[in-house]
Every structure is written in C-alpha cells, then in structure tokens.
Motif scaffolding. Structure first.
Motif, short mmCIF file in Angstrom:
data_model
loop_
_atom_site.label_atom_id
_atom_site.label_comp_id
_atom_site.label_asym_id
_atom_site.label_seq_id
_atom_site.Cartn_x
_atom_site.Cartn_y
_atom_site.Cartn_z
N ALA A 295 0.86 -1.17 0.00
CA ALA A 295 0.00 0.00 0.00
C ALA A 295 0.90 1.23 0.00
CB ALA A 295 -0.91 0.00 1.23
N ILE A 296 0.85 2.00 -1.06
CA ILE A 296 1.80 3.10 -1.28
C ILE A 296 1.18 4.41 -0.79
CG2 ILE A 296 3.15 4.31 -3.02
CD1 ILE A 296 2.69 1.74 -4.78
N ARG A 297 1.88 5.09 0.11
CA ARG A 297 1.40 6.39 0.60
C ARG A 297 1.49 7.42 -0.51
NH1 ARG A 297 3.75 9.28 3.97
NH2 ARG A 297 1.91 10.26 4.85
N VAL A 298 0.36 7.99 -0.85
CA VAL A 298 0.29 8.90 -1.99
C VAL A 298 1.16 10.14 -1.81
CG1 VAL A 298 -1.27 10.46 -3.23
CG2 VAL A 298 -1.89 8.06 -2.89
N PRO A 299 1.16 10.81 -0.65
CA PRO A 299 2.03 11.99 -0.52
C PRO A 299 3.50 11.65 -0.74
CG PRO A 299 0.43 11.94 1.27
CD PRO A 299 0.33 10.62 0.56
N GLU A 300 3.94 10.49 -0.23
CA GLU A 300 5.33 10.07 -0.43
C GLU A 300 5.61 9.82 -1.90
OE1 GLU A 300 8.27 6.30 0.69
OE2 GLU A 300 6.29 6.47 1.60
N LEU A 301 4.68 9.15 -2.57
CA LEU A 301 4.84 8.86 -3.99
C LEU A 301 4.97 10.15 -4.79
CD1 LEU A 301 4.73 6.87 -6.42
CD2 LEU A 301 2.24 7.14 -6.37
N MET A 302 4.14 11.11 -4.50
CA MET A 302 4.16 12.36 -5.27
C MET A 302 5.46 13.14 -5.03
SD MET A 302 0.19 13.68 -5.35
CE MET A 302 0.10 14.08 -3.62
N ARG A 303 5.97 13.09 -3.79
CA ARG A 303 7.25 13.77 -3.52
C ARG A 303 8.39 13.11 -4.30
NH1 ARG A 303 5.05 14.10 1.82
NH2 ARG A 303 6.15 12.22 2.46
N LEU A 304 8.34 11.78 -4.42
CA LEU A 304 9.36 11.08 -5.19
C LEU A 304 9.27 11.43 -6.67
CD1 LEU A 304 9.23 7.59 -3.43
CD2 LEU A 304 11.20 9.12 -3.51
N TRP A 305 8.05 11.52 -7.20
CA TRP A 305 7.89 11.94 -8.59
C TRP A 305 8.52 13.31 -8.82
CZ3 TRP A 305 1.99 10.66 -9.62
CH2 TRP A 305 1.86 9.29 -9.84
N VAL A 306 8.29 14.20 -7.87
CA VAL A 306 8.85 15.55 -8.00
C VAL A 306 10.37 15.50 -8.01
CG1 VAL A 306 9.08 17.80 -6.86
CG2 VAL A 306 6.83 16.68 -6.98
N SER A 307 10.95 14.77 -7.06
CA SER A 307 12.41 14.72 -6.96
C SER A 307 13.04 14.07 -8.18
CB SER A 307 12.83 13.97 -5.69
OG SER A 307 12.55 12.59 -5.80
N GLU A 308 12.34 13.12 -8.81
CA GLU A 308 12.86 12.45 -9.99
C GLU A 308 12.73 13.30 -11.24
OE1 GLU A 308 14.52 9.83 -9.96
OE2 GLU A 308 13.97 8.57 -8.26
N GLY A 309 12.00 14.40 -11.15
CA GLY A 309 11.87 15.29 -12.30
C GLY A 309 10.85 14.82 -13.32
N PHE A 310 9.83 14.06 -12.87
CA PHE A 310 8.83 13.53 -13.81
C PHE A 310 7.77 14.55 -14.19
CE2 PHE A 310 9.49 9.05 -11.83
CZ PHE A 310 10.67 8.92 -12.53
N LEU A 311 7.60 15.58 -13.40
CA LEU A 311 6.48 16.50 -13.60
C LEU A 311 6.82 17.58 -14.61
CD1 LEU A 311 5.20 16.95 -9.95
CD2 LEU A 311 4.81 15.08 -11.54
N LYS A 312 5.91 17.78 -15.53
CA LYS A 312 6.08 18.82 -16.54
C LYS A 312 5.56 20.14 -15.97
CE LYS A 312 4.67 19.90 -21.29
NZ LYS A 312 3.83 19.44 -22.43
N PRO A 313 6.41 21.15 -15.87
CA PRO A 313 5.99 22.42 -15.24
C PRO A 313 4.80 23.04 -15.98
CG PRO A 313 8.37 22.37 -15.56
CD PRO A 313 7.82 21.21 -16.31
#
Length: 753
Positions: A295-313
C-alpha cells in the motif's frame, strides 16, 4: 471485384467480432461469473422506459471482463427480442472512422460497397438504415472520445429507446460520453473467483478434493482479475492433475500467467501503457519498484515523482497540484488502484494489481529505467541511474553491489537495513535510506549537493550537521532518529518544501534575527516540531506553510502565547497540535486558528472543550475535525445554526463528561462521517443527526448501549421516511447484550470488540 470486397469485409467483421469476444484460446467463450447483478442492471437500462438514445459506458482495467459482459448482453435473448438492429464493432487505439462505419453498415444492411466518396456519405447511408428502427450498437475498446464525436451524428435519436454501449479502460472517458448511467467493473470476490476457476478447469464436474487447498492458493494469487484466473485455469485444464504440478504453478504463477498463450495477459495490459501520454509513462514505470501488494502512501509517492523530475511544469500550478493530476489520470485509466481514501475523499493510499506491476517492471527493465537488486549483483550495475534495494536482500548481495556501483546513480532507494556504506554518489538526486549509520551520513551525504530528496532513519543518536545547508537543491528532508536537533542553518535552505521529523519530535532552533536571507518561502509542510517557538519572527519566515504538526511538552505557561500566532499562518490548511502537561485553560484561551484551515487534529487535551469548539465551529472551510481527549465542563455540547458549515468528518475520542448533545437549527449541513469512541456518558444521540442529507456513516466504539439504541431509533425513523437510509451505523462494544444484538440489520451492524 464487388464479390471480393464483400468477402473481405465479411471476414474482417467476423474476425473483429470474434477477436473482441474471446479473451484467450484457453477460455470457454460463454464463461462469465460474478457479474449477475451488473448484468441485470444493464438489461434494465437497455430495455427500461427511457425513450432517448442513451450511451452506457462499461469501464475497468484490461482483463477485468468489460468485453465479456458486453458480449453476454449482446447475445442475450431479451436484447435480441427488444432491439430491431444489433451491431458490434471494435474501435481500438488506431481507429479508422471510415472502416468502423463500414463494419456497422454491413451488419445493419449487408451493404459492403466501398465506393462512398467520404465518411459523411457513408454515415448518411448508415443513418438512413438506422432511422425509425430501435438499435443497439456495441463500440468495444474505445480509447478516445474524438471517435464518438466524429460518428455520433450518424446514430439517430428517434426517441425509440436505442442504446450505444461503449467499453473502455478510461474512466474519465465515460464521464465525457455521458453524465447518467455507467458501469465500473470490479474485481471478483473470493467466492466468484473460485467459481470461475472451477468452471474453467473442470466445467460442470466436481473439483477434486486433493487439489482444493492448492487450488485456492492459486486463485488467491490472481487477485480477482478474471483474465488472470481464466489463463491459469485454461492451462490447468489441459495439465496433469497432481498436487506437485499445481504447487509448481502456484509458486511460479506470475511468470506462467505472463508466458502462457504467447504472453497474452501482458499484451492485453500493455495496450494501456502504449496509450499513455509521454509525461505519464515514467510515473507508471516508477510504480514497479514498490514491493508486491504494498500500500503506497500517496504523498510520499508524489514527492518522489517531484524529486525524480517527472512532472512537466505548468504555469500557475504547484508541483503538488500537478502530481495530484497525474495520479488522478493514472487512476482514471485504471492503471493505479485506489486502496484507501482519506476522510474527506482524497486518495491516501494506492496499489497496483500484480499483473500491472509486472508490466511496469518489465517495461522499466527494457528501458533501463531503474534496477531492482535481486539475489545476484549484475556486472552492469555501475551504469544504472536508479537503484532499488528491496527489504530482506541478502547482506552479501548488497555488499557486492556496493563495490560495483559508481557515481552515475541519480536515485538510491533502500528498504533494507544491511547497508552501512554508500558509494560516492556525487550526482545523486533522490536518497531514501533505512537505519543508516549517522557517522557515515555526517561525513558523506551532506556533500551531495544535487540531492533533492533525503529520507533517512538512523540506528543511533544522530545530530544533523550544519553542513546540511550545502544541500541547496534539497526540497524534501525526512529525518527519523532517537535524539537530535537541526542546526540553525536549516533556516537558510530556501528550496525546502517538506520537512518531517519523527513522531516524538525535534526541537527546531529559533532563526537568527537580523538575517534577511532566511525566508523559507517554499516551505509547505513542517511536521514533528517540539515546543515550536511561534512568534512574529518565525511566522514571517514561513509565509506559505500549509501543513503543520507541532507538539507542546513544556509546562512553562509563557509558551502558551505561541498558539496565538497560528492565526497569522494565512495559508495553513492542515494542523495537528498535541498538547501535553498543559492542564491550565490558558492554552484554550490563547489558541487562534486561521480561516484557511481545512483539517484539524487536537490531541492530549485536558482543558474544557466548549469554548474552543465555538472557535472551531466558526471556521468556514474546516472539513475534518478530530478531538483526542479533553472534557465538557458543562457536560453538554450544543451546536447551533451556522456552525461547522463545511465539516465532512467529525471524530471525538475520550472527550469526557458529555452526557447531552443537541443540534439547533441547520448545522453540520455537509457531514458525511461521524465517529465517537469511549464516550461512555453520552446517553442519547440528537434525532436531527438522521436528517443530515449528506451523512454516510456513523461509528460508535465503546460508548453506552443506550446511545446505540437511540441510534437504532434514528435509523428506523429514516427507514420509514426514505425506505433505505443514506447512512449506515456500526456499533462496537466489549459486551453486547442479546437485546442490542437483536436490533442488528444491514444498516445497523453490531460488533463485539
């Protein structure tokens, strides 16, 4: 030539129809289990009194049974009797409107000509054939709403009860097609999974007793996905009936499901991945690195996405907002499953079905997207950019891997506690560690100037060094250790967005006055601070704080004034405040909340609650309120009209002395969930509770039996008025009397705790 064209089209229609109806060569075509209620609902919508043409979407992940359900409806005798025309076509990802219209026209009229000048002429011909006749059209496997926009005018709305059924993996597409009836396919429960498996393997014959135990283990690993059950069942139907062979299947079920019938399962699911827009693909692939069934904690997952640079500004959108939109898109595409919702409807935990996880894992491996360390350390690990060490990886494997890793890695995520040393990860951007040596981190980690995300748990006492300020790119800092205190230099880290300390908390030093360069304008979350010295100097340095978790342990009452500065945090949305050793009501008098607050948790309280509840009740945006301890000095709580205008979730836990509860006028107009625990003196619920239109559930834990009986009366009143009340009650007691147990109904559950 005309005869040849007709034959070619007929073969195409026949193969398309057959291909969409069969899921595997190993599966009996007519097999459908567990969707009887859904089929009855769908038949009712198809043949019901609504005379307008209706679009009915059937949504769900690949392999969950959308096409199978549509096929059973299409072939149902009632449907064939009710509709004058029945036609089926598969849209698929690379659709061709002209060919789709030709297929439907051929099934409607037998016309297979290919001399129409354009799509419009072909569509007009179809429109004439359908006009005045009640029809049902199945549009199977739709991936884009545009194809419907191009064809919808050719399906007449003659007010005769015609229907269009669309199967799609995209839940959001269903909302674009219609705002009324739609069906979301669910996973099979244990009983239905077993029934489908039994029928697939043995048909109408009985299940051999010596295979039943291992058979149920096999079914359990399919996680309720009909496609997976059908493929495994089809394999076993033509295999030897020995426990030894079936145990082999159970131990290797994932690889067997994906290899049987030319990797049919993965090919079905891969269509969903192929159809993803480029910006979502890395987010989906990233999910495969989490452990199976996690069960993946969504806030943690989203912070990891941000740090990995996956989000398009996106202009005027924060990274958190963009991450939420990405997650919602993956959920709408049925690639990520919602595991647990928060009290106000937000996604708190998510999961992936095992087959989708296997898909993301295999695609990530092909693209060298990340590497999950297995039992053997590969020679090429020194070229990997993302490295994951799962829990329980052998110490020898970890040691060998560490010797071959190089500084090329950008991400290092470790859930194992066998790692005590790290290579020179000078370019590392994401570091998530478990039980590392503080001494090692002191000497090395804080020289990794490219770090964006640092999450670390320490085995022993650890003092965060002043060199942390060198991490000028860091936006997430999570530190768990026994004792420690951040240095004052932490106030100079302008990029920090999320700061979190362990549950027992840390003391945060005061910023040095007179320094103009200590504004932390990006800080949104601050959790786990003890005796936080909230003052004018601190407040102006964290102007955009949205989530705050603070703990007050000190008895010194001069610290009470800190709580008055909460109202200055004008963007604060979530506040958790634990107050210990503060028996004086001066705490209560000093607390002032900002009007921006949406979630509030107050714990460890010892003072009277009436006055503070008046302040809380006036907050215009508050959606979630939890009170842990405290007491009602007047032994009653009265909520008057206009209070708690936005509250959706209310929980009271060990709030002593409340004997009477009254609601006056229109209050709690949006309440959805009510949860009371250990409120033994409350004798009766206000009857007005049952009149709240939005109420969905009431949970009563270890309260008085008389309170439970009063709730039963409220349920009965609503049953008389509405037939079936919109809310359900669950009562948990240590000792349940026979009288109370006799009151249990589907809407009023009684549980012995």
């Amino acid at each position: 030539m005309k005869t040849s064209a007709e034959a070619q089209l007929q073969r195409k229609v026949s193969s398309t129809h057959a291909g969409s109806l069969t899921s595997s060569s190993t599966v009996k075509e007519s097999m459908m289990v567990g969707f009887d209620d859904v089929q009855l609902q769908l038949l009712d919508w198809l043949t019901g009194g609504n005379r307008n043409r209706q679009i009915i979407p059937i949504t769900g992940m690949g392999g969950i049974g959308k096409t199978t359900l549509a096929r059973h409806i299409f072939e149902h005798a009632l449907v064939k009797q009710h509709f004058d025309i029945c036609a089926w076509t598969t849209i698929s990802q690379t659709y061709n409107v002209r060919e789709t219209l030709r297929e439907i026209l051929y099934q409607v009229s037998g016309d297979s000509r290919d001399d129409f000048s354009d799509e419009n002429e072909l569509g007009e011909k179809l429109h004439k054939c359908l006009w005045g006749r009640r029809y049902i059209i199945i549009l199977d496997d739709m991936w884009s709403v545009e194809v419907w926009y191009k064809m919808r005018f050719f399906f007449p709305d003659y007010n005769d009860g015609s229907r269009v059924i669309v199967t799609t993996r995209l839940s959001n597409l269903a909302t674009e097609l219609t705002n009324s009836n739609s069906i979301g396919m669910r996973f099979l429960d244990d009983v239905c999974s077993w029934s489908l498996f039994s029928k697939t393997v043995f048909g109408d014959e009985g299940f051999p007793l010596h295979l039943e135990e291992i058979g149920k283990k096999i079914v359990g690993k399919c996680k309720g996905l009909p496609l997976s059950i059908a493929v495994v069942g089809g394999l076993l139907a033509k295999s030897e009936l020995t426990p030894k062979y079936w145990e082999h299947i159970e131990e290797n079920i994932s690889s067997i499901v994906n290899s049987e019938n030319d990797e049919y399962c993965l090919r079905v699911l891969k269509l969903s991945y192929d159809h993803l827009p480029a910006y979502l693909k890395p987010c989906f692939l990233y999910m495969g690195m989490f452990e199976e069934d996690k069960a993946i904690r969504v806030p943690e997952l989203m912070r990891l996405w941000v740090s990995e640079g996956f989000l398009k500004p996106i202009i005027n959108k924060s990274s958190k907002t963009i991450a939420k939109e990405y997650l919602r898109e993956l959920v709408d595409r049925n690639l990520i499953l919602v595991h647990k919702l928060g009290a106000v409807g937000n996604i708190k935990y998510c999961k992936m079905h095992d087959l989708l996880r296997d898909l993301s894992f295999q695609e990530a491996e092909k693209q060298r997207f990340y590497y999950v360390l297995g039992q053997h350390c590969p020679r090429g690990i020194n070229s990997q950019h993302r490295i994951v060490i799962p829990r329980s990886t052998s110490a020898m494997t970890v040691r060998d891997a560490m010797e071959t890793m190089s500084s090329r890695a950008r991400s290092f995520i470790c859930d194992d506690d066998t790692v005590s040393q790290l290579p020179d990860f000078r370019f590392l951007r994401t570091l998530s560690t478990y039980k590392y040596s503080g001494e090692y981190l002191d000497e090395n980690v804080f020289q990794m100037v490219n770090l964006r995300y640092l999450s670390a748990r320490f085995r022993e006492r650890f003092q965060i060094p002043s060199s942390i300020s060198l991490l000028w790119n860091l936006h997430t800092l999570i530190v768990y250790c026994r004792v420690g205190e951040p240095p004052v230099e932490i106030w100079k880290m302008h990029q920090l967005k999320h700061v979190e300390f362990n549950d027992v908390g840390m003391y945060l030093p005061d910023p040095r006055s007179g320094h103009s360069d200590v504004m932390m304008e990006n800080l949104e979350t601050l959790k786990g601070v003890i005796d936080f010295n909230l003052n004018e100097e601190v407040v102006k340095r964290i102007p955009n704080i949205q989530k705050l978790r603070i703990i007050y342990m000190d008895k010194v009452m001069e610290r009470v004034k800190f709580l008055s500065y909460l109202q200055c945090l004008s963007k604060l949305e979530s506040l958790t405040c634990l107050i210990y050793n503060g028996s004086d009501d001066e705490y209560l008098q000093s607390i002032s909340f900002p009007h921006s607050l949406k979630k509030l948790y107050l714990g460890g309280l010892t003072f009277h609650l009436e006055e503070i509840l008046e302040k809380i009740g006036s907050l215009p945006l508050l959606e979630k309120l939890t009170l842990n301890c405290g007491q009602f000095g007047r032994r009653s709580w009265e909520i008057v009209e206009g209070q708690f205008p936005s509250l959706k979730y209310l929980r009271l836990w060990r709030c002593w002395n409340m004997e009477c509860w009254t609601l006056v006028g229109s209050c709690l107009p949006r309440l959805e969930q009510l949860h009371l625990s250990y409120m033994e003196l409350l004798e009766e619920f206000p009857s007005e509770i049952g009149e709240i239109p939005t109420l969905k559930s009431i949970q009563l834990e270890y309260c008085s039996e008389s309170a439970a009986v009063s709730l039963k009366k409220i349920v009965e009143e609503q049953e008389e008025l509405q037939g079936d009340p919109s809310f359900h009650v669950e009562v948990t007691l240590s000792n349940v009397s026979q009288e109370l147990q006799s009151l249990a109904t589907p809407n009023f559950r009684v549980v012995k705790g």
